[in-house]
Design an enzyme around this catalytic site. Structure first.
Site, PDB file in Angstrom:
ATOM      1  N   PRO A  15       0.791  -1.229   0.000  1.00  0.00           N
ATOM      2  CA  PRO A  15       0.000   0.000   0.000  1.00  0.00           C
ATOM      3  C   PRO A  15       0.828   1.286   0.000  1.00  0.00           C
ATOM      4  CG  PRO A  15      -0.105  -1.086   2.140  1.00  0.00           C
ATOM      5  CD  PRO A  15       0.548  -2.047   1.197  1.00  0.00           C
ATOM      6  N   ASN A  16       0.309   2.246  -0.715  1.00  0.00           N
ATOM      7  CA  ASN A  16       0.862   3.608  -0.820  1.00  0.00           C
ATOM      8  C   ASN A  16       2.128   3.704  -1.674  1.00  0.00           C
ATOM      9  OD1 ASN A  16      -1.164   4.807   0.921  1.00  0.00           O
ATOM     10  ND2 ASN A  16      -0.130   3.722   2.578  1.00  0.00           N
ATOM     11  N   ARG A  23       5.274  10.814  -2.443  1.00  0.00           N
ATOM     12  CA  ARG A  23       5.013  10.520  -1.035  1.00  0.00           C
ATOM     13  C   ARG A  23       6.296  10.640  -0.202  1.00  0.00           C
ATOM     14  NH1 ARG A  23       4.888   4.308   1.066  1.00  0.00           N
ATOM     15  NH2 ARG A  23       4.245   4.865   3.155  1.00  0.00           N
ATOM     16  N   TYR A  28      11.363   8.290   0.979  1.00  0.00           N
ATOM     17  CA  TYR A  28      11.210   7.247  -0.051  1.00  0.00           C
ATOM     18  C   TYR A  28      11.813   7.614  -1.400  1.00  0.00           C
ATOM     19  CZ  TYR A  28       8.098   5.337   3.472  1.00  0.00           C
ATOM     20  OH  TYR A  28       7.592   4.830   4.647  1.00  0.00           O
ATOM     21  N   ASN A  79       7.686  -5.916  -1.068  1.00  0.00           N
ATOM     22  CA  ASN A  79       7.715  -4.794  -0.129  1.00  0.00           C
ATOM     23  C   ASN A  79       6.285  -4.679   0.404  1.00  0.00           C
ATOM     24  OD1 ASN A  79       7.789  -2.486   1.336  1.00  0.00           O
ATOM     25  ND2 ASN A  79       8.765  -1.216  -0.241  1.00  0.00           N
ATOM     26  N   ALA A  82       3.227  -0.910   4.775  1.00  0.00           N
ATOM     27  CA  ALA A  82       2.718  -0.887   6.157  1.00  0.00           C
ATOM     28  C   ALA A  82       2.250  -2.270   6.632  1.00  0.00           C
ATOM     29  CB  ALA A  82       1.578   0.114   6.264  1.00  0.00           C
ATOM     30  N   HIS A  85       4.204  -4.674   9.098  1.00  0.00           N
ATOM     31  CA  HIS A  85       4.165  -4.584  10.556  1.00  0.00           C
ATOM     32  C   HIS A  85       2.865  -5.115  11.157  1.00  0.00           C
ATOM     33  CE1 HIS A  85       7.432  -1.999   9.351  1.00  0.00           C
ATOM     34  NE2 HIS A  85       6.591  -1.186   8.737  1.00  0.00           N
ATOM     35  N   ASP A  92       0.785 -15.602   6.354  1.00  0.00           N
ATOM     36  CA  ASP A  92       0.227 -16.948   6.164  1.00  0.00           C
ATOM     37  C   ASP A  92       0.146 -17.318   4.683  1.00  0.00           C
ATOM     38  OD1 ASP A  92       0.025 -17.367   8.861  1.00  0.00           O
ATOM     39  OD2 ASP A  92      -2.141 -17.073   8.975  1.00  0.00           O
ATOM     40  N   GLU A 103      12.326  -9.943   1.315  1.00  0.00           N
ATOM     41  CA  GLU A 103      11.580  -8.773   1.786  1.00  0.00           C
ATOM     42  C   GLU A 103      12.429  -7.532   1.517  1.00  0.00           C
ATOM     43  OE1 GLU A 103      10.844  -8.951   5.997  1.00  0.00           O
ATOM     44  OE2 GLU A 103      10.282  -6.846   6.116  1.00  0.00           O
ATOM     45  N   HIS A 105      12.657  -3.094   1.560  1.00  0.00           N
ATOM     46  CA  HIS A 105      12.130  -1.788   1.977  1.00  0.00           C
ATOM     47  C   HIS A 105      13.026  -0.698   1.415  1.00  0.00           C
ATOM     48  CE1 HIS A 105       9.338  -3.672   4.729  1.00  0.00           C
ATOM     49  NE2 HIS A 105      10.330  -4.461   5.090  1.00  0.00           N
ATOM     50  N   ARG A 112      13.827   3.863  12.176  1.00  0.00           N
ATOM     51  CA  ARG A 112      12.655   4.760  12.199  1.00  0.00           C
ATOM     52  C   ARG A 112      11.847   4.545  13.480  1.00  0.00           C
ATOM     53  NH1 ARG A 112       9.687   4.425   6.609  1.00  0.00           N
ATOM     54  NH2 ARG A 112       8.708   6.284   7.500  1.00  0.00           N
ATOM     55  N   ARG A 116       7.894   0.308  13.390  1.00  0.00           N
ATOM     56  CA  ARG A 116       8.381  -0.193  12.096  1.00  0.00           C
ATOM     57  C   ARG A 116       9.492  -1.237  12.255  1.00  0.00           C
ATOM     58  NH1 ARG A 116       5.940   3.236   8.282  1.00  0.00           N
ATOM     59  NH2 ARG A 116       5.685   5.285   9.189  1.00  0.00           N
TER      60      ARG A 116
HETATM   61  C1  DQA Z   1       8.326   0.728   3.643  1.00  0.00           C
HETATM   62  C2  DQA Z   1       8.483   0.938   5.153  1.00  0.00           C
HETATM   63  C3  DQA Z   1       7.152   0.764   5.858  1.00  0.00           C
HETATM   64  O1  DQA Z   1       7.308   0.939   7.258  1.00  0.00           O
HETATM   65  C4  DQA Z   1       6.145   1.772   5.346  1.00  0.00           C
HETATM   66  O2  DQA Z   1       4.889   1.568   5.947  1.00  0.00           O
HETATM   67  C5  DQA Z   1       6.039   1.802   3.871  1.00  0.00           C
HETATM   68  C6  DQA Z   1       7.255   1.625   3.064  1.00  0.00           C
HETATM   69  C7  DQA Z   1       9.639   1.021   2.875  1.00  0.00           C
HETATM   70  O3  DQA Z   1       9.734   0.621   1.722  1.00  0.00           O
HETATM   71  O4  DQA Z   1      10.538   1.674   3.409  1.00  0.00           O
HETATM   72  O5  DQA Z   1       4.988   2.068   3.324  1.00  0.00           O
HETATM   73  O6  DQA Z   1       8.005  -0.621   3.413  1.00  0.00           O
END
Ligand code: DQA
Length: 149
Positions: A15-16, A23, A28, A79, A82, A85, A92, A103, A105, A112, A116
Site C-alpha cells: 500500500p501507498n 510521497r 522514499y 515490499n 505498512a 508490521h 500466512d 523482503e 524496503h 525509524r 516499524r
Molecule cells: C516501507 C516501510 C514501511 O514501514 C512503510 O509503511 C512503507 C514503506 C519502505 O519501503 O521503506 O509504506 O516498506
C-alpha cells in the site's frame, strides 16, 4: 535444441507505494513507481528472469495474488509496506505457497519509529534488504538470480 524457460519472479508492492515519487520524498525518494518498475524490467531482462509486477493498496488483493502464484512463480520479492508490521494474512499466504521470498524496503525500517522495527515477514524470508532506496529492489533481483540457479 530446446531452450530452458526463464525463472519467474513476482515483485509485489504494498500500500501507498503507488505514490512513490510524491510521497514523503525525503524518506522514499523521488523515483516514481513507474520509473522503478521500468528499471526492474530492464534488470530482469539482463538477468534473463521473467518478471511480473503487482501493486495493491488492499491486503486481500495481495493475499489473492500470492495464493494464485502457487506453482507459477519461482521467487517473490515483496515490499509489504505498512502491512509488514501488521499482516498475519500476508505472512500466512506466503507460508502457504512455499515460494522463497526476499523482503525489501526503501527506507531502513530499523532506524525509524519503534512500530516499524517489527516485521511479521522477516523471519520467513530468505533475506531482507532495507534502507537502500530503489537499490533494495534491484539488489534483490540480482540475489534472486544468484540463488535460483
Ligand atoms: C516501507 C516501510 C514501511 O514501514 C512503510 O509503511 C512503507 C514503506 C519502505 O519501503 O521503506 O509504506 O516498506
Amino acid at each position: 535444441m530446446k531452450t530452458r524457460k526463464n525463472k519467474k519472479v513476482l515483485v509485489i508492492h504494498g500500500p501507498n507505494l503507488n505514490l512513490l515519487g510524491k510521497r514523503e520524498v525525503s524518506i522514499y525518494g523521488k523515483t516514481t513507481l513507474e520509473e522503478l518498475n521500468t528499471l526492474l524490467k530492464k534488470e530482469a531482462k539482463k538477468l534473463s528472469l521473467s518478471l511480473e509486477i503487482f501493486q495493491s493498496n488492499s491486503e486481500g488483493e495481495i493475499v489473492n495474488k500470492i495464493n494464485s502464484s502457487l506453482g507459477k512463480v519461482d521467487f517473490i520479492i515483496i515490499n509489504p509496506a505498512a502491512y509488514t508490521h501488521t499482516s498475519i494474512a500476508i505472512r500466512d499466504a506466503l507460508l502457504s505457497v512455499e515460494i522463497p521470498i526476499i523482503e525489501v524496503h526503501l527506507s531502513n525500517i530499523f532506524s525509524r519509529e519503534e512500530f516499524r522495527k517489527k516485521s511479521l515477514i522477516s523471519d520467513i524470508a530468505k533475506g531482507v534488504i532495507s534502507g537502500l532506496g530503489i537499490h533494495s529492489y534491484l539488489l534483490a533481483l540480482k540475489a534472486v538470480k544468484a540463488l535460483i540457479n
